[in-house]
Design a protein around this motif. Sequence first.
Motif, PDB file in Angstrom:
ATOM      1  N   GLY A 164     -10.643  -0.130  50.912  1.00 29.31           N
ATOM      2  CA  GLY A 164      -9.515  -0.889  50.375  1.00 29.31           C
ATOM      3  C   GLY A 164      -9.024  -0.298  49.067  1.00 29.31           C
ATOM      4  N   ALA A 165      -9.966   0.013  48.177  1.00 27.76           N
ATOM      5  CA  ALA A 165      -9.594   0.638  46.909  1.00 27.76           C
ATOM      6  C   ALA A 165      -9.029   2.036  47.136  1.00 27.76           C
ATOM      7  N   ASN A 166      -9.608   2.759  48.081  1.00 26.89           N
ATOM      8  CA  ASN A 166      -9.126   4.111  48.380  1.00 26.89           C
ATOM      9  C   ASN A 166      -7.691   4.081  48.904  1.00 26.89           C
ATOM     10  N   ASP A 167      -7.383   3.112  49.761  1.00 25.56           N
ATOM     11  CA  ASP A 167      -6.014   2.984  50.278  1.00 25.56           C
ATOM     12  C   ASP A 167      -5.019   2.793  49.138  1.00 25.56           C
ATOM     13  N   ALA A 201      -0.510  -4.155  47.998  1.00 25.22           N
ATOM     14  CA  ALA A 201      -1.531  -5.194  47.877  1.00 25.22           C
ATOM     15  C   ALA A 201      -1.150  -6.434  48.684  1.00 25.22           C
ATOM     16  N   CYS A 202       0.137  -6.800  48.643  1.00 22.19           N
ATOM     17  CA  CYS A 202       0.592  -7.956  49.432  1.00 22.19           C
ATOM     18  C   CYS A 202       0.449  -7.687  50.928  1.00 22.19           C
ATOM     19  N   SER A 203       0.792  -6.465  51.327  1.00 23.51           N
ATOM     20  CA  SER A 203       0.674  -6.109  52.737  1.00 23.51           C
ATOM     21  C   SER A 203      -0.783  -6.180  53.199  1.00 23.51           C
ATOM     22  N   MET A 204      -1.688  -5.637  52.385  1.00 18.99           N
ATOM     23  CA  MET A 204      -3.111  -5.686  52.723  1.00 18.99           C
ATOM     24  C   MET A 204      -3.610  -7.123  52.787  1.00 18.99           C
ATOM     25  N   ALA A 205      -3.196  -7.936  51.814  1.00 20.10           N
ATOM     26  CA  ALA A 205      -3.644  -9.329  51.780  1.00 20.10           C
ATOM     27  C   ALA A 205      -3.137 -10.099  52.990  1.00 20.10           C
ATOM     28  N   LEU A 206      -1.860  -9.898  53.321  1.00 19.70           N
ATOM     29  CA  LEU A 206      -1.294 -10.588  54.475  1.00 19.70           C
ATOM     30  C   LEU A 206      -1.991 -10.158  55.762  1.00 19.70           C
ATOM     31  N   GLY A 207      -2.216  -8.853  55.894  1.00 26.90           N
ATOM     32  CA  GLY A 207      -2.893  -8.361  57.087  1.00 26.90           C
ATOM     33  C   GLY A 207      -4.290  -8.938  57.229  1.00 26.90           C
ATOM     34  N   GLU A 208      -5.012  -9.017  56.111  1.00 27.56           N
ATOM     35  CA  GLU A 208      -6.371  -9.567  56.152  1.00 27.56           C
ATOM     36  C   GLU A 208      -6.338 -11.062  56.454  1.00 27.56           C
ATOM     37  N   TRP A 209      -5.386 -11.766  55.859  1.00 28.16           N
ATOM     38  CA  TRP A 209      -5.269 -13.205  56.114  1.00 28.16           C
ATOM     39  C   TRP A 209      -4.984 -13.467  57.592  1.00 28.16           C
ATOM     40  N   LEU A 210      -4.059 -12.702  58.154  1.00 23.54           N
ATOM     41  CA  LEU A 210      -3.728 -12.875  59.573  1.00 23.54           C
ATOM     42  C   LEU A 210      -4.921 -12.535  60.461  1.00 23.54           C
ATOM     43  N   SER A 211      -5.627 -11.471  60.106  1.00 20.73           N
ATOM     44  CA  SER A 211      -6.770 -11.049  60.910  1.00 20.73           C
ATOM     45  C   SER A 211      -7.848 -12.126  60.940  1.00 20.73           C
ATOM     46  N   VAL A 212      -8.203 -12.643  59.769  1.00 20.25           N
ATOM     47  CA  VAL A 212      -9.259 -13.653  59.698  1.00 20.25           C
ATOM     48  C   VAL A 212      -8.799 -14.967  60.321  1.00 20.25           C
ATOM     49  N   THR A 213      -7.539 -15.335  60.076  1.00 21.24           N
ATOM     50  CA  THR A 213      -7.015 -16.581  60.644  1.00 21.24           C
ATOM     51  C   THR A 213      -6.983 -16.520  62.166  1.00 21.24           C
ATOM     52  N   ASN A 214      -6.517 -15.395  62.702  1.00 23.84           N
ATOM     53  CA  ASN A 214      -6.481 -15.247  64.160  1.00 23.84           C
ATOM     54  C   ASN A 214      -7.884 -15.278  64.751  1.00 23.84           C
ATOM     55  N   ALA A 215      -8.830 -14.645  64.060  1.00 24.08           N
ATOM     56  CA  ALA A 215     -10.212 -14.663  64.539  1.00 24.08           C
ATOM     57  C   ALA A 215     -10.764 -16.087  64.540  1.00 24.08           C
ATOM     58  N   SER A 296      -8.815  -8.393  49.447  1.00 20.78           N
ATOM     59  CA  SER A 296      -8.035  -7.222  49.843  1.00 20.78           C
ATOM     60  C   SER A 296      -6.957  -6.903  48.815  1.00 20.78           C
ATOM     61  N   PHE A 297      -6.292  -7.943  48.330  1.00 19.62           N
ATOM     62  CA  PHE A 297      -5.257  -7.750  47.311  1.00 19.62           C
ATOM     63  C   PHE A 297      -5.857  -7.094  46.066  1.00 19.62           C
ATOM     64  N   GLY A 298      -6.979  -7.649  45.603  1.00 21.52           N
ATOM     65  CA  GLY A 298      -7.594  -7.142  44.386  1.00 21.52           C
ATOM     66  C   GLY A 298      -8.093  -5.715  44.517  1.00 21.52           C
ATOM     67  N   LEU A 299      -8.715  -5.393  45.654  1.00 25.14           N
ATOM     68  CA  LEU A 299      -9.260  -4.047  45.843  1.00 25.14           C
ATOM     69  C   LEU A 299      -8.149  -3.009  45.928  1.00 25.14           C
ATOM     70  N   PHE A 300      -7.078  -3.334  46.654  1.00 27.22           N
ATOM     71  CA  PHE A 300      -5.957  -2.403  46.756  1.00 27.22           C
ATOM     72  C   PHE A 300      -5.329  -2.186  45.378  1.00 27.22           C
ATOM     73  N   ALA A 301      -5.121  -3.284  44.652  1.00 21.10           N
ATOM     74  CA  ALA A 301      -4.507  -3.179  43.325  1.00 21.10           C
ATOM     75  C   ALA A 301      -5.397  -2.389  42.367  1.00 21.10           C
ATOM     76  N   LEU A 302      -6.707  -2.572  42.485  1.00 22.47           N
ATOM     77  CA  LEU A 302      -7.635  -1.840  41.622  1.00 22.47           C
ATOM     78  C   LEU A 302      -7.493  -0.336  41.819  1.00 22.47           C
ATOM     79  N   GLY A 303      -7.398   0.082  43.072  1.00 25.45           N
ATOM     80  CA  GLY A 303      -7.221   1.507  43.328  1.00 25.45           C
ATOM     81  C   GLY A 303      -5.844   1.999  42.921  1.00 25.45           C
ATOM     82  N   ALA A 304      -4.822   1.185  43.173  1.00 22.16           N
ATOM     83  CA  ALA A 304      -3.441   1.617  42.921  1.00 22.16           C
ATOM     84  C   ALA A 304      -3.105   1.713  41.445  1.00 22.16           C
ATOM     85  N   ILE A 305      -3.868   1.036  40.588  1.00 23.12           N
ATOM     86  CA  ILE A 305      -3.533   1.047  39.160  1.00 23.12           C
ATOM     87  C   ILE A 305      -3.901   2.373  38.497  1.00 23.12           C
TER      88      ILE A 305
END
Length: 376
Positions: A164-167, A201-215, A296-305
Amino acid sequence: MTQSHKSDVKRFRANLRDELDGAALYDELAAAEQNEARGDVFRQLAQAEREHAELWRSKLQARGIHASTAKPSFKTKTLRMLIRRFGPRFVLPALAAAEFADRNKYANQPDSEGLSADEHSHAAVVAAAAQGGHPGGVTGAEIARAESWHRGASGNDLRAAVLGANDGLVSNFCLIMGVAGAGSSNKVILLTSVAGLIAGACSMALGEWLSVTNARELAQTQIAREAEELEHTPEAEQRELALIYQAKGLDKDEAHRVAEQLMRNHDKALDTLTREELGIDPDELGGNPWSAAGTSFGLFALGAIFPAMPFFWSHGLVAIATSIGLSGLGLAIIGVVTSLFNGRTPLFSATRQVVIGCVAAAFTYGVGALLGVSMS
């Protein structure tokens, strides 16, 4: 012959072949299995597959098609050879995975006459056989496998966090270098980097939310369906439980006794069937989607900063050079962390991560430079 008729015949033939292959495999497993209880489970599964095969054979005959006994497929022949050579335990994990993947193959076939529930049951039974212990208890080898599995689960969590951070780092690094290559001003680069961070970060968060919610929703649907089956066909569910416990190593009588005892309490029976047949932990149900999204949001943002920071306090080539340096540092840190679970040395992993990230950034810088020249 209509197109629909041809399609049905083709589907019936494929189903018949699959069921006969399954029966042949279970017969081979039963013959090779040294534990009598588990061998009896495989014989029952083989008989169930033959009954399924007869259903499809009768449907073909009703359409005037004579279905001769098909020879086992190459895959089935290979698995049978492996069973004879190495024993049932060698192929059970692969067979369990295949049964799990095929458990819904009849779900959209209205003429399957309830076979979908049987396939779910078979998948659960084979999974139990693949994971099950010996009647005398758990062996040291199985404890070792369990410990390895737990380490693997932790490794998967760590891997997900690192990736996530690498992305975030690589995507924003490449984005910034592309815009910088086009000769954009510091303000444009800064705005682009912040926008890239937030959007990614928003895209990653939304994707993770949808994935977990669907599961979670899928798990709830499966539990509701299992509760309905338990309500309407308790005898069949009790047989499934007995088969699962036989596959885990209990003898037939003991397995039936345990299943009968569990069925006396509806809630306990549903909880057990949910865990054993569906492989779902009712207490978890896929985790918390909001927590997963936030992580997911936090990890992506951490890498992107990392590549964006220099543009807050410097300009021009100094900012670009500092961005490259910080990004390289971040990539090296990620490489070192990945060495914890990829078996490589920290130096190798860090070097590989830095090289790949910088090559990607150089490519986008070049593309940006070309576009900047052509558009100027």
